[in-house]
Design an enzyme around this catalytic site. Structure first.
Site, mmCIF file in Angstrom:
data_model
loop_
_atom_site.group_PDB
_atom_site.id
_atom_site.type_symbol
_atom_site.label_atom_id
_atom_site.label_comp_id
_atom_site.label_asym_id
_atom_site.label_seq_id
_atom_site.Cartn_x
_atom_site.Cartn_y
_atom_site.Cartn_z
ATOM 1 C CD GLU A 37 61.545 56.156 54.388
ATOM 2 O OE1 GLU A 37 62.280 55.581 55.404
ATOM 3 O OE2 GLU A 37 61.406 57.101 54.141
ATOM 4 N NE ARG A 264 70.726 46.377 58.766
ATOM 5 C CZ ARG A 264 69.742 47.255 58.565
ATOM 6 N NH1 ARG A 264 68.875 47.668 59.481
ATOM 7 N NH2 ARG A 264 69.405 47.414 57.066
ATOM 8 C CE LYS A 274 64.301 50.920 52.243
ATOM 9 N NZ LYS A 274 62.886 51.026 52.726
HETATM 10 P P1 ATP Z 1 67.394 50.173 54.356
HETATM 11 O O1 ATP Z 1 68.594 50.111 55.159
HETATM 12 O O2 ATP Z 1 67.577 49.146 53.342
HETATM 13 O O3 ATP Z 1 66.736 51.554 54.122
HETATM 14 P P2 ATP Z 1 65.185 50.201 56.524
HETATM 15 O O4 ATP Z 1 65.473 49.814 57.722
HETATM 16 O O5 ATP Z 1 65.712 51.930 56.335
HETATM 17 O O6 ATP Z 1 66.388 49.517 55.375
HETATM 18 P P3 ATP Z 1 62.481 49.890 55.916
HETATM 19 O O7 ATP Z 1 61.577 50.107 54.737
HETATM 20 O O8 ATP Z 1 62.334 51.114 57.156
HETATM 21 O O9 ATP Z 1 63.919 49.954 55.545
HETATM 22 O O10 ATP Z 1 62.352 48.586 56.803
HETATM 23 C C1 ATP Z 1 61.097 48.045 56.928
HETATM 24 C C2 ATP Z 1 61.623 46.849 57.937
HETATM 25 O O11 ATP Z 1 62.292 45.998 57.450
HETATM 26 C C3 ATP Z 1 61.833 47.499 59.111
HETATM 27 O O12 ATP Z 1 61.204 46.912 60.210
HETATM 28 C C4 ATP Z 1 63.453 47.211 59.420
HETATM 29 O O13 ATP Z 1 63.947 46.755 60.635
HETATM 30 C C5 ATP Z 1 63.241 45.899 58.563
HETATM 31 N N1 ATP Z 1 64.642 45.681 57.828
HETATM 32 C C6 ATP Z 1 65.185 46.434 56.983
HETATM 33 N N2 ATP Z 1 66.524 45.965 56.551
HETATM 34 C C7 ATP Z 1 66.469 44.647 57.354
HETATM 35 C C8 ATP Z 1 67.704 43.752 57.434
HETATM 36 N N3 ATP Z 1 68.840 43.957 56.696
HETATM 37 N N4 ATP Z 1 67.462 42.770 58.120
HETATM 38 C C9 ATP Z 1 66.319 42.542 58.876
HETATM 39 N N5 ATP Z 1 65.354 43.400 58.714
HETATM 40 C C10 ATP Z 1 65.452 44.497 58.063
HETATM 41 MG MG MG Z 2 63.871 52.983 57.480
#
Ligand code: ATP
Ligand code: MG
Length: 562
Positions: A37, A264, A274
Site C-alpha cells: 500500500e 511476518r 509504517k
Molecule cells: P505495516 O504494518 O508496516 O503498515 P503492511 O502490511 O500494512 O505493513 P503493506 O504495504 O500492506 O504493509 O505490505 C505489503 C506486503 O508486505 C504485504 O503482503 C505484507 O504482508 C508484507 N509485509 C508487511 N510487513 C511485513 C513483515 N513485517 N514481514 C513480512 N511481510 C510483511
Molecule cells: Mg497493509
C-alpha cells in the site's frame, strides 16, 4: 523447472508450489505479486515479502512476479511512496519488468463486479451507522444480528449503490456489504463491507470516485485479474482466507489464486510498522524516512547496508508459519559478513592523540604501499603517507596500563599498522594534567610493520599522518531503540520512551587517510579496527565525503544483553 533454488533454501511455500508445478496445476505456471500500500516507505519486513515473492518467481521456470500498488485508501496514499517503493524493489535487485499494476486500475471493473453481486443477491446497501454496525456484528462468542436493511430489493440496492457512486450520500451514511452470514463463527464473514464512501481525491483517479472498495474485496479480485497463482501474505490474513475465496466464488473470474500465509518478520530493538515509523518522521525523532537509523530500505541503504546483505538476511531467516522474533544482531552480522569480504580497508582516527616521532626526519614524508584487503590481493594496493607527526586513537594509549593492555604505554613498543614499530619515550601534559602529545621513536628497520629482528610486539594500531589527514565528519550510528521490544503490549503507549539516546554520535573532525577524500557516495570501507562505514549519500559533497558507520566490527549488544 529449476526446482533447486539458487536464491533461498527450501521452505513450506516453495514445497507447495513445487508440488503444484509437478501436478501441472495452473498449467505449471508460477505467478506471484508484491502488493504494497503506497502509504509509507518500505521497511525490512517488506524486504522479506519481496525476497519471497520475487525470489519464487525467479526460481521457477517462466515464473513471474507483479508489483501492484494496493491503492484503495486515497487519504493516506502519495506518489512519493509509489516512487520510493519502485526504487527500493529495484535496488534490492528485483525486476517486475512491464508488470506494474495499481488496484485503482480496476476501480471500474470492481464496481461492475459489485453490481453483479447485488444482482445475484450477494450484496446490499446498508444504512446503519458505524456504531450500529459494530453493535450488530456480535463477538467472538456471540453471533451477529442481521441489519434491518439486509433484505432490500435488488432494484433498490442497485439504485442506492449508483447513488453512492454519484455522491448523493455523505461519508458514513451507508456502505455496500456482502451478504454472507451474520452468525458465521468467523467474524470476517459477517457481511463485511465492500465499498465505503470517501470524499477524497485519489493520487491517480483524482475526483472520479467518492466510493472506494475495501481491501479484502479488492485484493482477491486484483490477484485474479492478474492471473496470480499463489497469493502469499502474512499470518494476520489467515482468517480472511474464507472471504478471499468466497468473493472469487461469486464472481465470473477464471483464475482463483491460492492464498498462503507466512509469519511476518519481527526484529528485536526495531519497529516495523509504517504508522509508527511515520510518527518518528513527523515528530522529528529521526531526520526522515531515510534516516540511517530507520529500518526502512532507504534508511538501511543510507546506513551502508547492501542489497546482498539484506537478501542474505531474508534467506537466512527463512519462511515459516510461526511468529518469532529475530535478533537484529543476525541482520547486523549479514552486513558485517558481506562487507568483510569486499570492503576496502582504510585507516581513520576518530579521537586523535598526537604523536611526534623524534627520530624521524623533520622534512621527510614517504608513501607507504598498503594492501586494500589483507586476504584479497586482487583488490590491489594504495599509497598512504607517513611523516613525523601522526595521530593515533586516544584509547590506544594508557599512561598507567592495566595488565591486559597491550597497546601503547610509556616505555612500550607497538606496531603502526603497515608502517613501523614505535616506542613511547615521553608524555607531554598541560598544567591541568591533560595529555597533549606523546614523543616516540621509530625503528627504521621495521618498515611495513615487519619485525626487523624477530622481536615481537603485541599491539598493532591504526594511524594517520597529521599533515596529510583528511578532516571530515563521521557519524556513529547505533540501534534506534535500546529495549528489545519497544512496541510490545506492555509498552503500548510508551514505545517512544525506548528510543536510544546514543543512537547517533557525530564526530565533527575525524582524521582520515587522504585517499578517502575522493570517495564517492555510497562507497563502503572498513575503517581498520573500528567498523564498516559508507559515504553518506545525502550530505556529502564532491571532495568532502561524510561517513556513516554501518556497523561496528563486533556485536557490542550481545554482551550488554547478558
Ligand atoms: P505495516 O504494518 O508496516 O503498515 P503492511 O502490511 O500494512 O505493513 P503493506 O504495504 O500492506 O504493509 O505490505 C505489503 C506486503 O508486505 C504485504 O503482503 C505484507 O504482508 C508484507 N509485509 C508487511 N510487513 C511485513 C513483515 N513485517 N514481514 C513480512 N511481510 C510483511
Ligand atoms: Mg497493509
Amino acid at each position: 523447472m529449476s526446482d533447486n533454488s539458487n536464491h533461498e533454501s527450501s521452505n513450506f511455500i516453495r514445497n507447495i508450489i513445487k508440488d503444484d508445478v509437478k501436478n501441472k496445476k495452473n498449467k505449471s505456471l508460477v505467478h506471484t505479486r508484491f502488493p504494497p500500500e503506497p502509504n509509507g516507505y518500505l521497511h525490512i519486513g517488506h524486504a522479506k515479502s519481496i525476497c519471497l515473492n520475487f525470489g519464487i518467481a525467479d526460481d521457477f521456470k517462466g515464473g513471474l512476479c507483479n508489483l501492484r500498488f494496493d491503492d484503495t485508501n486515497p487519504a493516506k496514499e502519495d506518489p512519493e511512496y509509489t516512487d520510493s517503493i519502485q526504487q527500493d524493489v529495484k535496488w534490492l535487485g528485483f525486476d517486475w519488468s512491464d508488470r506494474l499494476f495499481y488496484a485503482s486500475d480496476y476501480f471500474e471493473q470492481l464496481f461492475e463486479f459489485a453490481k453483479q453481486m447485488i444482482t445475484n443477491g450477494k450484496a446490499y446497501v446498508d444504512h446503519l451507522n458505524a456504531d450500529e454496525i459494530r453493535d450488530h456484528r456480535g463477538t467472538l462468542t456471540e453471533p451477529g444480528k442481521d441489519s434491518p436493511y439486509r433484505d432490500r430489493s435488488i432494484e433498490e440496492n442497485l439504485s442506492l449503490f449508483e447513488r453512492m457512486r454519484a455522491g448523493d450520500f455523505e461519508e458514513g451514511e451507508c456502505i455496500l456489504r456482502a451478504k454472507i452470514d451474520m452468525s458465521s463463527p468467523n467474524i470476517n464473514m459477517r457481511d463485511p463491507a465492500i465499498y465505503r464512501i470517501k470524499k477524497a481525491a485519489h493520487h491517480r483517479t483524482g475526483n472520479n470516485w467518492c466510493i472506494y472498495p475495501m481491501y479484502d474485496y479488492t485484493h482477491c479480485i486484483s490477484d485474479a485479474l492478474e492471473g496470480i497463482t499463489h497469493s502469499l501474505c502474512t499470518l494476520e490474513f489467515e482468517d480472511h482466507r474464507p472471504l478471499y475465496d468466497w468473493f472469487l466464488d461469486q464472481l465470473p473470474v477464471t483464475c482463483h489464486p491460492q492464498q498462503i500465509e507466512f509469519a511476518r518478520l519481527n526484529l528485536n530493538y526495531t519497529i516495523t510498522s509504517k504508522r509508527k515509523l511515520n510518527e518518528l518522521v513527523v515528530d522529528g525523532s529521526v531526520s526522515g524516512w531515510d534516516d540511517p537509523r530507520m529500518p526502512t530500505i532507504v534508511g538501511m541503504r543510507r546506513r551502508g547496508y547492501t542489497p546482498e546483505s539484506i537478501r542474505d538476511f531474508c534467506s537466512r531467516i527463512g519462511i515459516t508459519k510461526n511468529d518469532t522474533t529475530i535478533d537484529v544482531g543476525v541482520l547486523e552480522n549479514c552486513v558485517r559478513e558481506d562487507l568483510g569480504g569486499r570492503a576496502p580497508r582504510v585507516m581513520g582516527v576518530l579521537n586523535p592523540l598526537k604523536i611526534v616521532i623524534d627520530n624521524y626526519p623533520e622534512d621527510k614524508s614517504e608513501q607507504l604501499d598498503i594492501p586494500n584487503h589483507p586476504n584479497d590481493p586482487t583488490m590491489g594496493e594504495r599509497k598512504v603517507p607517513f611523516s613525523k607527526i601522526i595521530y593515533i586513537e586516544k584509547d590506544d594509549f594508557m599512561e598507567e596500563p592495566s595488565k591486559k593492555f597491550f597497546r601503547l604505554a610509556p616505555g612500550k613498543e607497538v606496531r603502526l599498522r603497515y608502517a613501523y614499530y614505535i616506542i613511547c619515550n615521553k608524555v607531554v601534559k598541560d598544567d591541568s594534567d591533560n595529555i597533549l602529545e606523546l614523543h616516540c621513536s621509530y625503528d627504521p628497520d621495521s618498515k611495513g610493520g615487519d619485525s626487523p629482528d624477530g622481536r615481537k610486539v603485541k599491539g598493532t594500531l591504526h594511524w594517520v599522518s597529521a599533515e596529510h589527514a583528511f578532516k571530515t565528519e563521521v557519524r556513529l550510528y547505533d540501534r534506534l531503540f535500546d529495549d528489545p521490544k519497544p512496541d510490545s503490549n506492555k509498552h503500548e503507549n510508551g514505545w517512544k520512551d525506548f528510543l536510544n539516546s546514543d543512537s547517533i554520535k557525530v564526530v565533527k573532525n575525524a582524521f582520515l587517510e587522504p585517499s578517502l577524500k575522493s570517495a564517492n557516495k555510497e562507497d563502503f570501507f572498513q575503517f581498520e579496527r573500528i567498523g564498516y562505514f559508507c559515504v553518506d549519500s545525502k550530505d556529502s559533497d564532491v571532495g568532502k565525503p561524510i561517513f556513516n558507520r554501518t556497523v561496528s566490527l563486533r556485536d557490542s549488544w550481545a554482551k550488554k544483553q547478558k
